[in-house]
Design a protein around this motif. Structure first.
Motif, short mmCIF file in Angstrom:
data_model
loop_
_atom_site.label_atom_id
_atom_site.label_comp_id
_atom_site.label_asym_id
_atom_site.label_seq_id
_atom_site.Cartn_x
_atom_site.Cartn_y
_atom_site.Cartn_z
N LEU A 57 0.95 4.23 -1.26
CA LEU A 57 2.15 4.58 -0.59
C LEU A 57 2.08 5.89 0.20
O LEU A 57 2.14 6.16 1.37
N ALA A 58 1.68 6.81 -0.84
CA ALA A 58 1.45 8.42 -0.32
C ALA A 58 0.29 8.31 0.62
O ALA A 58 0.43 9.26 1.58
N ARG A 59 -0.77 7.72 0.80
CA ARG A 59 -1.82 7.82 1.54
C ARG A 59 -1.50 7.17 3.06
O ARG A 59 -1.88 7.21 3.85
N ASN A 60 -0.42 6.29 2.95
CA ASN A 60 0.24 5.95 4.03
C ASN A 60 1.70 6.47 4.34
O ASN A 60 2.67 5.97 4.93
N LEU A 61 1.81 7.92 4.10
CA LEU A 61 3.31 8.47 3.81
C LEU A 61 3.93 8.21 5.54
O LEU A 61 3.26 8.61 6.48
N GLY A 62 5.11 7.90 5.38
CA GLY A 62 6.08 7.86 6.61
C GLY A 62 5.57 6.62 7.40
O GLY A 62 6.51 6.21 8.52
N LYS A 63 4.76 5.60 6.79
CA LYS A 63 4.26 4.37 7.81
C LYS A 63 4.83 3.27 6.85
O LYS A 63 4.60 3.23 5.75
N VAL A 97 4.41 -0.45 5.11
CA VAL A 97 3.09 -1.04 4.59
C VAL A 97 3.85 -2.40 4.29
O VAL A 97 4.74 -2.40 3.45
N SER A 98 3.19 -3.48 4.51
CA SER A 98 4.01 -4.68 4.41
C SER A 98 3.41 -5.13 2.93
O SER A 98 2.48 -4.55 2.36
N ARG A 99 4.22 -6.24 2.31
CA ARG A 99 3.97 -6.82 1.11
C ARG A 99 2.54 -7.39 0.88
O ARG A 99 1.90 -7.18 0.04
N ARG A 100 2.21 -7.91 1.85
CA ARG A 100 0.72 -8.61 2.06
C ARG A 100 -0.27 -7.49 1.75
O ARG A 100 -1.23 -7.44 0.93
N ILE A 141 7.97 -1.42 -7.53
CA ILE A 141 8.87 -0.64 -6.67
C ILE A 141 10.05 -0.03 -7.39
O ILE A 141 10.36 1.08 -7.48
N ALA A 142 10.69 -0.95 -8.15
CA ALA A 142 11.75 -0.87 -8.70
C ALA A 142 11.59 0.53 -10.05
O ALA A 142 12.40 1.26 -10.14
N ARG A 143 10.45 -0.03 -10.60
CA ARG A 143 10.16 1.10 -11.78
C ARG A 143 9.70 2.52 -11.15
O ARG A 143 10.15 3.50 -11.67
N LEU A 144 8.91 2.50 -10.00
CA LEU A 144 8.74 3.82 -9.34
C LEU A 144 10.06 4.28 -8.99
O LEU A 144 10.22 5.89 -9.27
N GLY A 167 11.69 -7.21 6.51
CA GLY A 167 10.75 -8.01 7.53
C GLY A 167 9.33 -6.98 7.61
O GLY A 167 8.54 -7.54 8.32
N GLU A 168 9.46 -5.91 7.10
CA GLU A 168 8.33 -5.24 7.23
C GLU A 168 7.64 -4.55 6.01
O GLU A 168 6.26 -4.40 6.01
N GLY A 169 8.43 -4.38 4.80
CA GLY A 169 7.79 -3.96 3.74
C GLY A 169 8.52 -2.75 2.92
O GLY A 169 9.54 -2.58 2.98
N TYR A 170 7.64 -1.80 2.91
CA TYR A 170 7.94 -0.43 2.10
C TYR A 170 7.28 0.59 2.97
O TYR A 170 6.37 0.75 3.39
N ARG A 171 8.11 1.86 2.52
CA ARG A 171 7.83 2.92 3.36
C ARG A 171 8.00 4.15 2.22
O ARG A 171 9.30 4.18 1.86
N LEU A 172 6.90 5.00 2.15
CA LEU A 172 7.33 6.35 1.20
C LEU A 172 7.61 7.55 2.26
O LEU A 172 6.68 7.80 3.06
N ASP A 173 8.70 8.22 2.15
CA ASP A 173 8.93 9.41 2.77
C ASP A 173 9.15 10.46 1.99
O ASP A 173 9.26 10.53 0.78
#
Length: 224
Positions: free
Chosen positions: A162-168, A170-173, A195-198, A216-222
């Motif tokens: 997630l950090a390597r894709n910061l602000g983007k 990323v889908s569950r797939r 995700i819940a643990r993090l 509908g998109e997934g998750y994003r780290l900000d």
């Protein structure tokens, strides 16, 4: 040339691994016992390890767990005839970096080892930051507002991705295939659990959660 520790109790398989690695310019040391593998990996530096799942004395899971608990971060390719999803998860959760099932093509084994070597080289001296979160890729450690946070192996892998894709988004797939490294299972609950643990470990009172769920998109780290 990389120095590879080959941990394999089957002589034919060990010979095939060593031969293929040697043909690609790598140097191998072979052991056939789990306890011996732990002792050698702690005593001598290796660039990567191929680790059989089923071994005498200590099995592959116990070997990689002991190495990680001792601070040995050498990339580990686990190799096993046990191919179901639960076994792959167990191998990665124990601390393995990749999982290859038997029978395997020797050239694929080398490609996976070299991919692990490239990733390790790219991580040298690397610190990833997301606001108050700091991720040390060498020590495999995480701090939030300067306070250390203990993450399990797969939690760390997920946070790093997630950090390597910061602000983007990323889908569950993509997460499933890139972090767990097998094809997406839409019914799997693994991502939700991790995700819940993090969030529980990273979030701080008075601050928004660093990880957003995007319908509908997934998750994003900000960086919060």
């Amino acid at each position: 040339m990389a120095r590879i520790l080959v941990v394999e109790d089957d002589a034919v398989t060990a010979e095939a691994i060593v031969r293929e690695l040697g043909g690609n310019g790598h140097e191998s040391t072979t052991v056939r016992d789990g306890a011996e593998a732990v002792e050698l990996a702690m005593a001598k530096p290796f660039d990567a390890i191929t680790l059989d799942r089923m071994l005498p004395t200590l099995d592959g899971l116990a070997v990689v767990e002991r190495l990680r608990d001792s601070g040995i971060l050498t990339p580990v390719l686990m190799i096993s005839a046990l191919s179901d999803v639960d076994e792959r998860i167990a191998g990665l959760r124990a601390g393995g970096d990749d999982y290859l099932t038997k029978p395997f093509a020797p050239d694929e084994m080398v490609m996976r080892i070299e991919a692990l070597l490239r990733r390790a080289a790219a991580s040298e001296n690397a610190i990833l930051r997301a606001g108050a979160i700091e991720i040390d890729l060498i020590r495999r450690s995480v701090t939030v507002e300067g306070e250390p946070v203990r993450l399990l192996h797969m939690e760390f892998r997920l946070l790093e991705f997630l950090a390597r894709n910061l602000g983007k988004p990323v889908s569950r797939r993509v997460i499933f295939e890139q972090v767990w490294r097998y094809h997406f299972d839409p019914g799997a609950n693994l991502i939700n659990v991790h995700i819940a643990r993090l969030r529980k470990k990273l979030d701080r009172p008075g601050r928004p959660s660093a990880i957003s769920t995007l319908k509908g998109e997934g998750y994003r780290l900000d960086a919060v």
